[in-house]
Structures are given as structure tokens and as C-alpha cells.
Design an enzyme around this catalytic site. Sequence first.
Site, PDB file in Angstrom:
ATOM      1  N   ASP A 206       0.911  -1.173  -0.124  1.00 40.00           N
ATOM      2  CA  ASP A 206      -0.029  -0.160   0.010  1.00 40.00           C
ATOM      3  C   ASP A 206       0.990   1.221  -0.154  1.00 40.00           C
ATOM      4  OD1 ASP A 206      -2.592   1.345   0.553  1.00 40.00           O
ATOM      5  OD2 ASP A 206      -1.825   2.001   2.212  1.00 40.00           O
ATOM      6  N   GLU A 263      13.981 -14.884  -0.669  1.00 39.72           N
ATOM      7  CA  GLU A 263      14.127 -16.163   0.144  1.00 39.72           C
ATOM      8  C   GLU A 263      13.013 -17.093  -0.201  1.00 39.72           C
ATOM      9  OE1 GLU A 263      14.753 -14.743   4.128  1.00 39.72           O
ATOM     10  OE2 GLU A 263      15.729 -13.035   3.415  1.00 39.72           O
TER      11      GLU A 263
END
Length: 549
Positions: A206, A263
Site C-alpha cells: 500500500d 528468500e
Amino acid sequence: MSITSSVTPAWWRGAVIYQIYPRSFFDSDGDGVGDLPGVIARLDYVAALGVDAIWLCPFFTSPQRDFGYDVSDHMAVDPLFGTLDDFDRLLADAHARGLKVLIDQVWSHTSNRHAWFTQSRASRTGPKSDWYVWADPRPDGTPPNNWLSVFGGSAWTWEPRRRQYYLHHFLSDQPALNFHNPEVVDALLDIGRFWLERGVDGFRLDAVDWMMHDSRLRDNPPAPPAPDQSVPAKLFGMQQHIHDLLQPEMMGVLARIRGLMDEFPGTATLAEVSSQPGAFERVRDYTSGDEALHMAYTLRPLRGGFDWSTLHQLVSDVAACGEGGWFCWSFSNHDTERAISRWNPKKTEPGSPPDPRFTRLLMSLLLSLCGSVCLYQGEELGLTEADLSLEQMQDPFGIAYWPEFRGRDGSRTPMPWDGTQPHAGFTQGGIPWLPVPPEHRPLSVAGQEADENSLLQDWRRFLRFRRAHLELIMGRLATVDFPEPCFGFLRSHGDERMLCLFNLSDTEITLDLRPAGLNRQQVLGPYGAAFHSIGARIPAPEYGFAPTE
């Protein structure tokens, strides 16, 4: 924007992402507010659309001053929406249906009831004293600079406990985090890791343009005055926002977010970019390279019109950005007037509903642009903007600006599942948090499921058509000059090329297709669209926009 690698593309390239606003999707427990079990109950409907993923708006613990975008605990589910077990079940059920799940991460600010802010405002010397943006008053007691809140007034609120002002870009209940402090970034990445380890497929981020501010707190310069010298209702538009947001140091933060995502192979980020000048360039920059985000959409198209010159300039601007980055397109969302109403050609005629052919034109255009797509709940039903009274409104932004601006509630009314049921089947219990507009009942899911010629069925057909043509999913876009009111472009991927044509008028037109390399003419009906594979005529598609002889 296009993919240049020959390897199998990542799932998010060209994905269609269905945005779910949980409060208004489906209420499972009868309290008038949609919830996570309600989303689970309707996943079959979402999967049947043919979309690739869902974007789930905030369901985290919150005072709900900004309806979830004021988070007080990023790693807990608000009881209003259910439990963490409900979320885990939602995630598993979505994956079982082949749907990826993106969740909102509101990282530019928190609620003023967040534990971090409680500690930060308590003292200038505490462990989290500089986790937010604090500044001393000017000698006369006024705020430290002229920055304005999007929601009106100064972007600074006085905090007597610290004898300082704190920054908030939106409501005063939403203090801005200090991204110049690496501890803040570390803490937010820990939040992200929490959700990634639970199995989410990525994040919608956002308000990324608001994450970084000018550390020197310099005043913003004034924006050029309006041509008629009038003062706008929203004062935010009277400044050039070159110091309160849009800071170049933001790229370092994005690199750290990308490092976290790497990751967890197969995950992706979708950034919300403001409509401030240079929006398309920022989308490109925010999503270009191995240290950037994966995709981004900008609010700029949602702030403009829907005429030939605007669309032509829009696509030209995107094409001018080159091959870097990855766009995502959105015509509607929970913060803006629904596109069907916003761009309705008959909007100047009070009470005139949109032409059904125009709603299909918007569908075909949205699903033909280069990049990925966000589809907002109810868009596939042709829901119009609700006309709510002041007494019915909940949005503090709209209430404060009534009637000059009617806020965001008009696009957030409940999904109509069955027009024959109370509250159109959204809830079987109490009164919905926002009313179901009477004009939405005939557009309900149940009604359109039973009608093979409905807009809902056309969305399903078009999504199948799109999936069958790789050039519409991942292809480059090149503009083609056709005279007004025809708007057109070429999508190409490898040896596949498709000409996309759109009639923006309510009258039939005949086109000469030689500018696109086709030695023939094309007839387009009112608000019609046509698609041609260059070199071979494609079979007439099922969704009703077949090229005409």
C-alpha cells in the site's frame, strides 16, 4: 512492457488478480460485516471466473478508523474478520483451487493505537522514539512545514506527551513510519517473513510513494494554479509533492523488500503507485531489475477521463517507458469511483445507466493491455457506483468533504449474491455495514449465473480467450494510429501478433486496417471491439466481440 527471457515466465507475469474487500464480500456470521470464512465460502465462484490470484485487503487487528488500513497489529487477525486459523484455511482452500494469494501490507504508516506508536510518543529517548516522523514546532507553535494530508488539513498533529508534532499523510489516526530508520525496515520485513512462512504468495504494498520523506522537512512548493484560479475542495492538490513523498532513497527500501521475497521463490509483490507526475516512470523504475519489486499499478488512469485522446496518450506514455519493469492495470478499486460510473458516456444525463455495450468495452480493453490485471470485486457484474446519503456513509474522508466529494463508500457496498434474498444474499443476519443499492439486485451473481448472455459470463469467456493467446498475457504493446473514435494497438510475443480494436463511440464505424498491415476493412458496432491475429484470422471468439465481415 514485456518479458524478454525465454525461460518459463513467473506466474505473476500477465496474471489476472481478483481484489477482495473482505468487509463487503460475504458475511458468514450475520453481523453485517464480511469476513474470512465468508471469503472461503465463495472461493469456488472466484476460481470459476478464471483468474489466477486473489488480493485480500487488510484483515489485521485495527480500530477500523480507516477500515483496516490503520493497522494496530500486523501479525494478528481482527476478530471482526475471524481468526488466524481461518486465514490458514483460506490460504489452503485457495491453493487447492489453483489460486495464488496476495495480502495487503500497509507499511507506510500504522494506527495510532499500535504498540510501536504508544512507545514512540511516550518519550523522545525511548527505544522506539524515532520509529515515527517527529518534529519540533516552529517558534510560533505552528507545524514544522507546509505539508498537507491527503484527507485534508495539515499533515502534522500535535502530541503533548512529546511536545512535538508527528507526521501523518492520511488520517491523524495513521502516523507515518520513519523509513530513514533501518530498525523500522527490519521490523516490517519481519512482519513480511511471518506471512510468507505461513505460505502466502506475495504482497500488495500500500502507498509505496509515501514510504519515504525528505529528512530535512523542506516545504513543498505550490502547484500551478487552476486555469480558472479556483481553490479545490482537496487542498492536497495545491502543492507539488516533491518533499513529503517520492524520495529517491525509496529504491533502497524496495531492494530490501525484494531481498526478502527472493528468500521465498515463487512469491511476488504488487505496489500501489500514486497518480503524482511521473507515475508510469515510477512503475517502471520500481519494477526493473533484480533489486526491484515484481509489478506495480498506478492510480493515474483512474484519475483521468475515457476519451480517445486520453487513452491514446496513456498507452503512448506507457510505450515510451521502454521494456523495463512490469505494469499491472486497474480500472476500479476500493478507493475510487467504480469505472463503469466514472467513465459512463451518459454521466451528464442524471439517472442514465451505463450502456451494457460500454461495460463490455471496458472489460475487453482492461484484459487486452500489456502486463497483469487487477479486477475489483463486482466489476465482473457491472456494479455501478452507489449513490449513498450522508446518513448512510461510513468513510471519514467522504463525511468530511460531503457533498463536494462523496468518499469511497460508493465502491465498497456489499456484493450482491442473490437479488431475491434480503440484503441481496450478502448477510443472513443484521443490517449490512453499508446498504445494498436497489440497482445492484438485478446484477446479482445468481441472476447472471442463469443468463448465458450476462456480463459475468462474458468475463469468463473473455478470460478463457485471453488465456489461449500468449500475446495478450505477456506481449509487447505498440500503438497503431487509427482515426477517432477508434482506439487500437498491437500485442506481440515471439511470432504471435494480435491487433486489438475498440470503438469508443455509440455509433457504428468502418475502419481501414492497412495501418496495421491488414488489407481489408473492419466494421465495429457501437462500443464494439475486435481482435485479429496478424497473418491469420482468428476464430470468432465466444464473448460477443467477434470481428465482423
